[in-house]
Design a protein around this motif. Structure first.
Motif, PDB file in Angstrom:
ATOM      1  N   LEU A   7     -17.071  -2.261   0.597  1.00  0.00           N
ATOM      2  CA  LEU A   7     -17.322  -1.580  -0.657  1.00  0.00           C
ATOM      3  C   LEU A   7     -16.132  -1.676  -1.595  1.00  0.00           C
ATOM      4  CD1 LEU A   7     -19.183   0.479  -2.219  1.00  0.00           C
ATOM      5  CD2 LEU A   7     -17.819   2.250  -1.108  1.00  0.00           C
ATOM      6  N   THR A   8     -16.394  -2.094  -2.832  1.00  0.00           N
ATOM      7  CA  THR A   8     -15.387  -2.100  -3.894  1.00  0.00           C
ATOM      8  C   THR A   8     -15.950  -1.317  -5.068  1.00  0.00           C
ATOM      9  OG1 THR A   8     -14.650  -4.311  -3.236  1.00  0.00           O
ATOM     10  CG2 THR A   8     -14.000  -3.542  -5.432  1.00  0.00           C
ATOM     11  N   VAL A   9     -15.327  -0.174  -5.376  1.00  0.00           N
ATOM     12  CA  VAL A   9     -15.757   0.632  -6.521  1.00  0.00           C
ATOM     13  C   VAL A   9     -15.175   0.025  -7.787  1.00  0.00           C
ATOM     14  CG1 VAL A   9     -15.647   2.910  -7.605  1.00  0.00           C
ATOM     15  CG2 VAL A   9     -15.942   2.712  -5.131  1.00  0.00           C
ATOM     16  N   LEU A  10     -16.023  -0.159  -8.810  1.00  0.00           N
ATOM     17  CA  LEU A  10     -15.600  -0.760 -10.068  1.00  0.00           C
ATOM     18  C   LEU A  10     -15.126   0.304 -11.049  1.00  0.00           C
ATOM     19  CD1 LEU A  10     -18.560  -3.275 -10.428  1.00  0.00           C
ATOM     20  CD2 LEU A  10     -16.290  -3.710  -9.478  1.00  0.00           C
TER      21      LEU A  10
ATOM     22  N   GLN B  29     -20.924   5.914  -9.237  1.00  0.00           N
ATOM     23  CA  GLN B  29     -20.025   4.862  -9.683  1.00  0.00           C
ATOM     24  C   GLN B  29     -20.605   3.503  -9.359  1.00  0.00           C
ATOM     25  OE1 GLN B  29     -16.482   6.478  -7.556  1.00  0.00           O
ATOM     26  NE2 GLN B  29     -15.512   6.125  -9.535  1.00  0.00           N
ATOM     27  N   ARG B  30     -20.357   2.577 -10.303  1.00  0.00           N
ATOM     28  CA  ARG B  30     -20.752   1.192 -10.047  1.00  0.00           C
ATOM     29  C   ARG B  30     -19.829   0.621  -8.980  1.00  0.00           C
ATOM     30  NH1 ARG B  30     -20.071  -2.128 -14.840  1.00  0.00           N
ATOM     31  NH2 ARG B  30     -18.270  -0.821 -15.147  1.00  0.00           N
ATOM     32  N   ALA B  31     -20.381  -0.274  -8.172  1.00  0.00           N
ATOM     33  CA  ALA B  31     -19.598  -0.840  -7.082  1.00  0.00           C
ATOM     34  C   ALA B  31     -20.156  -2.212  -6.716  1.00  0.00           C
ATOM     35  CB  ALA B  31     -19.656   0.087  -5.864  1.00  0.00           C
TER      36      ALA B  31
ATOM     37  N   VAL C 299     -22.700   3.854  -5.939  1.00  0.00           N
ATOM     38  CA  VAL C 299     -22.273   4.821  -4.934  1.00  0.00           C
ATOM     39  C   VAL C 299     -22.530   6.211  -5.511  1.00  0.00           C
ATOM     40  CG1 VAL C 299     -20.338   5.697  -3.572  1.00  0.00           C
ATOM     41  CG2 VAL C 299     -20.464   3.264  -4.127  1.00  0.00           C
TER      42      VAL C 299
ATOM     43  N   ARG D  11     -18.603  10.364   0.103  1.00  0.00           N
ATOM     44  CA  ARG D  11     -19.657   9.378  -0.093  1.00  0.00           C
ATOM     45  C   ARG D  11     -20.932   9.870   0.564  1.00  0.00           C
ATOM     46  NH1 ARG D  11     -17.908   3.538   1.803  1.00  0.00           N
ATOM     47  NH2 ARG D  11     -16.099   4.596   2.616  1.00  0.00           N
TER      48      ARG D  11
ATOM     49  N   VAL E 219     -25.215   4.796  -0.711  1.00  0.00           N
ATOM     50  CA  VAL E 219     -24.901   3.562  -1.425  1.00  0.00           C
ATOM     51  C   VAL E 219     -26.210   2.805  -1.611  1.00  0.00           C
ATOM     52  CG1 VAL E 219     -23.636   1.388  -1.379  1.00  0.00           C
ATOM     53  CG2 VAL E 219     -22.580   3.445  -0.431  1.00  0.00           C
TER      54      VAL E 219
END
Length: 80
Positions: free
Chosen positions: A75-78, A27-29, A38, A45, A48
């Protein structure tokens, strides 16, 4: 690894591990505001990768796999 110039190939400094077979989710983050990816396996997880971008180019890549450090990342998953 060699920083190299355009068209120059870089070789890893050590042996490259092959990913185990199985279901992987990437996933983009964002990590601390920097673009990242990620990689997860079966919901946990695993690693990263954080990209440092300058003038529209990737100039550095940082990979964190340490299970002690992963939970402490900003961390912020988009979505999507």
């Amino acid at each position: 690894m060699s920083a190299g110039g355009p068209g120059e190939r870089c070789a890893p400094a050590g042996p490259v591990r092959r990913a185990e077979r199985g279901r992987w989710n990437r996933q983009r983050a964002l990590v601390g505001g920097e673009p990242a990816v990620v990689s997860m396996r079966e919901g946990g997880r695993l690693s990263v990768m954080v990209f440092t971008i300058e003038r529209g180019r990737i100039v550095a890549l940082s990979v964190t796999e340490d299970p002690v450090r992963l939970p402490g990342l900003d961390l912020t998953v988009l979505d999507g």
